[in-house]
Design a protein around this motif. Sequence first.
Motif, PDB file in Angstrom:
ATOM      1  N   GLY A 185      -3.241   1.895  -3.481  1.00 22.52           N
ATOM      2  CA  GLY A 185      -3.488   2.864  -2.424  1.00 22.52           C
ATOM      3  C   GLY A 185      -3.413   4.310  -2.849  1.00 22.52           C
ATOM      4  O   GLY A 185      -3.756   5.197  -2.068  1.00 22.52           O
ATOM      5  N   ILE A 186      -2.967   4.588  -4.075  1.00 23.69           N
ATOM      6  CA  ILE A 186      -2.912   5.953  -4.587  1.00 23.69           C
ATOM      7  C   ILE A 186      -3.321   5.942  -6.057  1.00 23.69           C
ATOM      8  O   ILE A 186      -3.260   4.910  -6.730  1.00 23.69           O
ATOM      9  N   SER A 187      -3.752   7.099  -6.539  1.00 20.69           N
ATOM     10  CA  SER A 187      -4.108   7.246  -7.942  1.00 20.69           C
ATOM     11  C   SER A 187      -3.097   8.157  -8.605  1.00 20.69           C
ATOM     12  O   SER A 187      -3.072   9.366  -8.350  1.00 20.69           O
ATOM     13  N   VAL A 188      -2.230   7.576  -9.438  1.00 15.57           N
ATOM     14  CA  VAL A 188      -1.189   8.343 -10.122  1.00 15.57           C
ATOM     15  C   VAL A 188      -1.059   7.837 -11.553  1.00 15.57           C
ATOM     16  O   VAL A 188      -1.601   6.785 -11.915  1.00 15.57           O
ATOM     17  N   SER A 226      -0.249   4.447   0.254  1.00 12.09           N
ATOM     18  CA  SER A 226      -1.004   5.609   0.709  1.00 12.09           C
ATOM     19  C   SER A 226      -0.138   6.588   1.500  1.00 12.09           C
ATOM     20  O   SER A 226      -0.514   7.748   1.671  1.00 12.09           O
ATOM     21  N   TYR A 227       1.036   6.143   1.963  1.00 11.18           N
ATOM     22  CA  TYR A 227       1.938   7.059   2.675  1.00 11.18           C
ATOM     23  C   TYR A 227       2.429   8.183   1.763  1.00 11.18           C
ATOM     24  O   TYR A 227       2.938   9.206   2.227  1.00 11.18           O
ATOM     25  N   ASP A 243       0.850  -1.192   0.000  1.00  9.21           N
ATOM     26  CA  ASP A 243       0.000   0.000   0.000  1.00  9.21           C
ATOM     27  C   ASP A 243       0.886   1.243   0.000  1.00  9.21           C
ATOM     28  O   ASP A 243       1.774   1.387   0.841  1.00  9.21           O
ATOM     29  N   GLN A 274       0.372   9.814  -0.260  1.00 12.29           N
ATOM     30  CA  GLN A 274      -0.748  10.703  -0.556  1.00 12.29           C
ATOM     31  C   GLN A 274      -0.486  12.153  -0.149  1.00 12.29           C
ATOM     32  O   GLN A 274      -0.859  13.083  -0.898  1.00 12.29           O
ATOM     33  N   ILE A 315       1.283  13.764  -2.928  1.00  7.82           N
ATOM     34  CA  ILE A 315       0.399  13.961  -4.077  1.00  7.82           C
ATOM     35  C   ILE A 315      -0.494  15.179  -3.845  1.00  7.82           C
ATOM     36  O   ILE A 315      -0.737  15.976  -4.761  1.00  7.82           O
ATOM     37  N   ASP A 316      -0.968  15.329  -2.604  1.00  7.07           N
ATOM     38  CA  ASP A 316      -1.808  16.484  -2.265  1.00  7.07           C
ATOM     39  C   ASP A 316      -1.050  17.801  -2.429  1.00  7.07           C
ATOM     40  O   ASP A 316      -1.657  18.853  -2.666  1.00  7.07           O
TER      41      ASP A 316
END
Length: 330
Positions: free
Chosen positions: A149-152, A128-129, A126, A131, A134-135
């Motif tokens: 866990g992320i959309s890239v 998501s760390y 995952d 994110q 990305i934000d």
Amino acid sequence: MKDVAARAGVGFKTVSRVVNGVSGVSEQTAETVRRAAAELHYRRDMIAGNLRRAEGRTDSLGLLVASVGNEFDAALHRAVEDAAQRHRVSVFTGSTDEDPERERHVALGLLARRVDGLVLMLSPDDLSYLQPEIDLHTPIVAVDRPPHGISVDTVMADNAQGARDAVTHLLDHGHRRVAVLTHLGSLTTAAQRIAGARNAWAAAGLPAADLRVVDGLTSEEEVARSLLGLLDGEGPPTAVFAARNQITTGAVRALQARGLQREIALVGFDDIGHADLLDPAISVVRQDPGRLGDCATVQLLARLEDPSLPVEHQVLETTLTLRQSCGCGG
């Protein structure tokens, strides 16, 4: 830079334009500045430049691959480096060894050093760390494997179709005892290649249980032991689909050890060094690591310029390259 300007007899801003590759300076003046810089052994101070740059860019990107010792990863690395060089961007690289904890450590370490973005060959963990980055509009591109866990943005080969082409070719040669040898089944690339092989098998109307799939092979030695075990078992395979370059090398070693390299058909996924010079030459499904790396880098730089771009998923075609190891004469 002031010293360079004084020696070249130009203004400070002229030197700044030349060393930063900005247009607006004649070639004759630019050459005078470059000659003065060389005489003074001037080197561009990236840290000072970053402090002055309003957007805070470092003109650098981070690249994570599974292992720089792998032929495919090394070719992808070189393509990323070449594409970045065209845009005067530096590349910092690390190997993950398919270890999610190491991957996290290296990725966060590169981000702490403020690379402008990341190109990642990912583990199945995952992500998501990432994110928060990305934000903050830090561009991240997944290459060779999709992220979890992320959309890239993603750039990868059509693994399923490539594997289907390989197994279909073996079936067309009359093989009905085929072994599929692959890396970690938890990796998306391996799972897609297994699925492609099974699709080819099903399309031929053959029982699913008759296709032998062995995954979790992480070294050439493991591959050789596994294949030798299959050859010594009941109903040994007459053909092998090796679903990764390292797997292909291990399979070649096993077949040569038994003198069966001309008896057992072999098709690999990814070309290997001197595959065309072996006896027999190895048939392979070729993906283009150079194009993967180039597309990933171009996509990252585009997103760096415009963070609002929609997320893009590129799937590149593979090519079945036929040589003698599969039973072909060419």
